[in-house]
Design an enzyme around this catalytic site. Structure first.
Site, PDB file in Angstrom:
ATOM      1  N   ASP A 193     -48.709  -9.799  -7.302  1.00  0.00           N
ATOM      2  CA  ASP A 193     -47.471  -9.133  -6.888  1.00  0.00           C
ATOM      3  C   ASP A 193     -46.283 -10.030  -7.236  1.00  0.00           C
ATOM      4  O   ASP A 193     -45.205  -9.908  -6.661  1.00  0.00           O
ATOM      5  CB  ASP A 193     -47.514  -8.853  -5.380  1.00  0.00           C
ATOM      6  CG  ASP A 193     -46.506  -7.793  -4.950  1.00  0.00           C
ATOM      7  OD1 ASP A 193     -46.146  -6.937  -5.781  1.00  0.00           O
ATOM      8  OD2 ASP A 193     -46.065  -7.821  -3.790  1.00  0.00           O
ATOM      9  N   TRP A 246     -50.941  -8.191   1.357  1.00  0.00           N
ATOM     10  CA  TRP A 246     -52.072  -7.904   0.471  1.00  0.00           C
ATOM     11  C   TRP A 246     -53.306  -8.681   0.916  1.00  0.00           C
ATOM     12  O   TRP A 246     -54.411  -8.147   0.938  1.00  0.00           O
ATOM     13  CB  TRP A 246     -51.711  -8.218  -0.982  1.00  0.00           C
ATOM     14  CG  TRP A 246     -50.848  -7.173  -1.624  1.00  0.00           C
ATOM     15  CD1 TRP A 246     -49.980  -6.328  -1.004  1.00  0.00           C
ATOM     16  CD2 TRP A 246     -50.783  -6.861  -3.018  1.00  0.00           C
ATOM     17  NE1 TRP A 246     -49.367  -5.514  -1.925  1.00  0.00           N
ATOM     18  CE2 TRP A 246     -49.843  -5.823  -3.164  1.00  0.00           C
ATOM     19  CE3 TRP A 246     -51.405  -7.376  -4.145  1.00  0.00           C
ATOM     20  CZ2 TRP A 246     -49.522  -5.277  -4.412  1.00  0.00           C
ATOM     21  CZ3 TRP A 246     -51.087  -6.832  -5.393  1.00  0.00           C
ATOM     22  CH2 TRP A 246     -50.163  -5.789  -5.523  1.00  0.00           C
ATOM     23  N   ASP A 253     -46.001 -23.406  -7.812  1.00  0.00           N
ATOM     24  CA  ASP A 253     -45.553 -22.562  -8.915  1.00  0.00           C
ATOM     25  C   ASP A 253     -46.724 -22.291  -9.849  1.00  0.00           C
ATOM     26  O   ASP A 253     -47.261 -23.209 -10.479  1.00  0.00           O
ATOM     27  CB  ASP A 253     -44.424 -23.272  -9.663  1.00  0.00           C
ATOM     28  CG  ASP A 253     -43.765 -22.394 -10.712  1.00  0.00           C
ATOM     29  OD1 ASP A 253     -44.351 -21.343 -11.073  1.00  0.00           O
ATOM     30  OD2 ASP A 253     -42.666 -22.751 -11.179  1.00  0.00           O
ATOM     31  N   ASP A 311     -48.427 -18.858  -3.548  1.00  0.00           N
ATOM     32  CA  ASP A 311     -47.027 -18.445  -3.635  1.00  0.00           C
ATOM     33  C   ASP A 311     -46.140 -19.688  -3.681  1.00  0.00           C
ATOM     34  O   ASP A 311     -46.539 -20.777  -3.243  1.00  0.00           O
ATOM     35  CB  ASP A 311     -46.629 -17.574  -2.439  1.00  0.00           C
ATOM     36  CG  ASP A 311     -45.431 -16.681  -2.748  1.00  0.00           C
ATOM     37  OD1 ASP A 311     -45.611 -15.464  -2.911  1.00  0.00           O
ATOM     38  OD2 ASP A 311     -44.303 -17.209  -2.844  1.00  0.00           O
ATOM     39  N   GLY A 339     -47.879 -11.832   2.834  1.00  0.00           N
ATOM     40  CA  GLY A 339     -49.296 -11.866   3.155  1.00  0.00           C
ATOM     41  C   GLY A 339     -49.949 -10.529   3.416  1.00  0.00           C
ATOM     42  O   GLY A 339     -51.122 -10.478   3.790  1.00  0.00           O
ATOM     43  N   LYS A 368     -48.160  -6.417 -10.953  1.00  0.00           N
ATOM     44  CA  LYS A 368     -46.883  -5.705 -10.845  1.00  0.00           C
ATOM     45  C   LYS A 368     -46.093  -5.859 -12.137  1.00  0.00           C
ATOM     46  O   LYS A 368     -45.946  -6.966 -12.659  1.00  0.00           O
ATOM     47  CB  LYS A 368     -46.056  -6.232  -9.673  1.00  0.00           C
ATOM     48  CG  LYS A 368     -44.657  -5.603  -9.615  1.00  0.00           C
ATOM     49  CD  LYS A 368     -44.100  -5.562  -8.225  1.00  0.00           C
ATOM     50  CE  LYS A 368     -43.661  -6.926  -7.741  1.00  0.00           C
ATOM     51  NZ  LYS A 368     -43.059  -6.835  -6.385  1.00  0.00           N
TER      52      LYS A 368
END
Length: 232
Positions: free
Chosen positions: A138, A66, A113, A97, A64, A178
């Site tokens: 990320d 970010w 997901d 997430d 968390g 990322k």
């Protein structure tokens, strides 16, 4: 049972590095959940992405940090340890997430997901028809150590983030994603260049030197037929 002494030495070295890490200490002092906050902070300061009043989607949000950083950009700072954000948020943050997320005031969280259509539909529902200013990703797959397999898994997550960005970003919106240097990296850069007017690769100081991670930043969605993106 035989103990793998090499593995024990590696784990001990990692732990030593971690507890003495400047960004770990700073995160603890400033109330961030992880040192990763300083990655998005540097990316934001370099590219000028996040401003009050925006809609931001944080993919791969756990733990968390970010979302915490974005929240602090959206709210006044109270005088106190860590300069924690306080007061009504001027903006909307949606975090997603696979793992459970410790609640963060003002952040809407969806556990699931991102690769599943049903979860994506729920995420779109949370937007309530609003276009997105910034998508942060990320997300990273579980790595197998097999280069070809890992490259495919990484590419899949990046492509999903790109598809979401193309469908839901404002024309001048941005995607931060990322990625990892290695097999398939240049192809991911090319995909960003086909999608965005400006593409930057940023390796924040908070990203460990030995890590292959870097972050691709795409700004301003392209229209069909536009020239190639500027790249930095």
């Amino acid at each position: 049972m035989k103990i793998n002494t090499k593995s024990k030495k590696v784990n001990k070295a990692w732990f030593n590095d971690h507890i003495h890490d400047t960004y770990v200490k700073l995160a603890h002092k400033e109330g961030y959940r992880s040192r990763a906050a300083y990655k998005i902070k540097e990316i934001d300061e370099t590219c000028g992405l996040i401003r009050p009043g925006q809609v931001v989607v944080d993919l791969g949000a756990v733990p968390g940090a970010w979302s915490q950083y974005v929240r602090r950009r959206f709210a006044p700072r109270e005088a106190g340890v860590g300069g924690a954000a306080a007061g009504e948020l001027n903006g909307r943050i949606i975090a997603l997430d696979l793992l459970p997320f410790e609640p963060l005031e003002g952040v809407a969280f969806l556990q699931g997901d991102f690769c599943e259509e049903a979860v994506l539909a729920q995420l779109v529902g949370l937007l309530d028809g609003r276009a997105v200013d910034v998508v942060l990703s990320d997300m990273a797959p579980n790595l197998s150590g097999v280069e070809v397999t890992d490259a495919a898994r990484i590419a899949n997550l990046v492509e999903l983030a790109l598809e979401f960005a193309q469908s839901h970003l404002k024309p001048q919106g941005a995607l931060v994603c990322k990625v990892f240097h290695g097999s398939g990296y240049s192809q991911l850069v090319d995909q960003f260049k086909r999608t965005f007017r400006v593409v930057k690769a940023v390796k924040p100081k908070a990203s460990r030197d030995r890590s292959a991670e870097t972050f691709l930043v795409g700004i301003g969605l392209k229209s069909t037929g536009m020239p190639n993106a500027d790249a930095v």
